[in-house]
Write an enzyme that holds these catalytic residues in place. Structure first.
Site, PDB file in Angstrom:
ATOM      1  N   HIS A  40       0.820  -1.211   0.000  1.00  0.00           N
ATOM      2  CA  HIS A  40       0.000   0.000   0.000  1.00  0.00           C
ATOM      3  C   HIS A  40       0.850   1.254   0.000  1.00  0.00           C
ATOM      4  CE1 HIS A  40       0.369   1.812   4.073  1.00  0.00           C
ATOM      5  NE2 HIS A  40       0.753   0.592   4.426  1.00  0.00           N
ATOM      6  N   CYS A  41       0.192   2.357  -0.335  1.00  0.00           N
ATOM      7  CA  CYS A  41       0.761   3.702  -0.186  1.00  0.00           C
ATOM      8  C   CYS A  41      -0.390   4.577   0.299  1.00  0.00           C
ATOM      9  CB  CYS A  41       1.408   4.191  -1.483  1.00  0.00           C
ATOM     10  SG  CYS A  41       0.387   4.060  -2.960  1.00  0.00           S
ATOM     11  N   ARG A  97      -2.259   3.700  -5.885  1.00  0.00           N
ATOM     12  CA  ARG A  97      -2.305   3.834  -7.346  1.00  0.00           C
ATOM     13  C   ARG A  97      -0.929   3.956  -7.984  1.00  0.00           C
ATOM     14  NH1 ARG A  97      -6.274   8.014  -9.751  1.00  0.00           N
ATOM     15  NH2 ARG A  97      -6.120   6.509 -11.462  1.00  0.00           N
ATOM     16  N   SER A  98       0.035   4.543  -7.282  1.00  0.00           N
ATOM     17  CA  SER A  98       1.316   4.844  -7.919  1.00  0.00           C
ATOM     18  C   SER A  98       2.481   4.081  -7.285  1.00  0.00           C
ATOM     19  CB  SER A  98       1.575   6.356  -7.872  1.00  0.00           C
ATOM     20  OG  SER A  98       2.750   6.702  -8.558  1.00  0.00           O
TER      21      SER A  98
END
Length: 211
Positions: free
Chosen positions: A136-137, A141-142
């Site tokens: 995760h971040c 998305r990136s």
């Protein structure tokens, strides 16, 4: 031609398609062509998605321990580690049976995420022995998507195109352009390694040790 009558050399497009092996139909696309692949994704944005058996990509929902328990997450790779990002850490999950790996990355085209490609891929591979694993971040998305794409390329023998097409079926992702260029460089490096191995089989009749 310049005003002085001297021919002006056009700069080569550093991000045009690159074909490593003339005997292979595949060529690494340019960065802009890679961006267009994401337009074909049909998955709607949600907090967490399983994008490969046992591998989830998610956002800051990683703070929600109830969700992690429901999904039976055993490993977490936080690519937004640090006090200015999603500041969880191993202590945050000390009351859970979770293995944690944090990377203090920033979602900037100038950030060199590629230095973590292999260490992150090894953590993902090890985590799948349990499984399940969340990468995760902040938005999922990136940064996190880039690391999962790199894992699929390194350990599942996928091209960058294969990896993108696999993940966008299940999650709405869009790595920034700098990360795409880094994935593109990885794709070329892996293509060279595959070509070297194929040449080793052809020339010596046996496969050489992979680089």
């Amino acid at each position: 031609m310049s005003s002085a009558g001297i021919p002006i050399q056009k700069k080569k497009n550093a991000y045009s398609a690159v074909k490593v092996d003339p005997n292979d139909d595949y060529a690494t696309p340019g960065a802009f062509e890679l961006e267009r692949l994401f337009w074909k994704g049909s998955a709607k944005y949600t907090h967490v998605n399983e994008v490969w058996p046992g591998i989830y990509i998610g956002d800051e929902t990683a703070r929600d321990k109830a969700t992690l328990q429901r999904l039976k997450i055993t490993h977490i790779l936080n690519s937004a580690h640090g006090k200015f990002n999603i500041n969880t850490g191993a202590n945050y999950y000390k009351d859970m049976l979770i293995h944690y790996y944090g990377i203090e990355a920033f979602d900037s085209p100038d950030f060199n995420l590629s230095v973590f490609f292999y260490s992150a891929a090894k953590f993902i591979r090890a985590g799948l022995n349990t499984p399940k694993l969340l990468v995760h971040c902040a938005m999922g998305r990136s940064r996190s998507a880039t690391l999962v794409l790199a894992y699929l390329m390194i350990y599942k023998n996928m091209t960058v195109v294969d990896a993108i097409q696999e993940v966008i079926q299940r999650r709405c992702i869009l790595p920034n352009r700098g990360f795409l260029k880094q994935l593109r460089t990885l794709d070329i490096q892996l293509a060279i390694e595959r070509s070297n191995r194929r040449n080793g089989i052809k020339n010596n009749g046996e496969e050489k040790e992979a680089y």
